[in-house]
Design an enzyme around this catalytic site. Sequence first.
Site, PDB file in Angstrom:
ATOM      1  N   GLY A 160       0.786  -1.226   0.000  1.00 35.81           N
ATOM      2  CA  GLY A 160       0.000   0.000   0.000  1.00 35.81           C
ATOM      3  C   GLY A 160       0.817   1.274   0.000  1.00 35.81           C
ATOM      4  N   HIS A 161       2.135   1.177   0.083  1.00 39.57           N
ATOM      5  CA  HIS A 161       2.977   2.389   0.159  1.00 39.57           C
ATOM      6  C   HIS A 161       4.148   2.293  -0.797  1.00 39.57           C
ATOM      7  CE1 HIS A 161       5.567   5.472   2.184  1.00 39.57           C
ATOM      8  NE2 HIS A 161       4.403   5.985   2.443  1.00 39.57           N
ATOM      9  N   PHE A 162       4.062   2.536  -1.960  1.00 42.05           N
ATOM     10  CA  PHE A 162       2.945   2.848  -2.836  1.00 42.05           C
ATOM     11  C   PHE A 162       2.856   1.742  -3.874  1.00 42.05           C
ATOM     12  CE2 PHE A 162       4.668   6.874  -1.285  1.00 42.05           C
ATOM     13  CZ  PHE A 162       3.538   7.497  -0.800  1.00 42.05           C
TER      14      PHE A 162
END
Length: 149
Positions: free
Chosen positions: A55-57
């Site tokens: 999720g990052h990124f």
Amino acid sequence: MAEARVQFPCDQEGVKQLLPHRDPFLWVSRIVECEPGVSIVAELDVSPDLPLFAGHFPGHPVFPGVLIMEALAQAACCCIFSDPEREVGVGYFAGIDGAKFRETVLPGDTIRLEATMLKGNKRFCKAEVKAWKGDKLAAEATQKYIMAV
């Protein structure tokens, strides 16, 4: 003076003798050198398998700056708690001053974590911290900690 708790250099098992942190929130892979209560050089291997990279990124994973600051604090607390005159406990953030992020840390990188104690007593410590990616400064700050036993 009492005997040191951990012999340096040490692997993550030695780190676990100094910190209460455990996976998934232990951000020091090894301690390269340490002058207890004075300064430390440690390392963090940034595993490409960390779930946070999903999720990052997505498509361009980056290790978060806030976790670099946490890794630096954990390294500093290893230095503090390696002092045989001090009781092992927990260090809580009291402040982060002048934080600067200069180099992106990516999955697979190893960052060198350096901390030098500026002042401290039984309840409070202040350290100058720097994270290096190779020969490039990735992050730096002055961190303050409240010490609890």
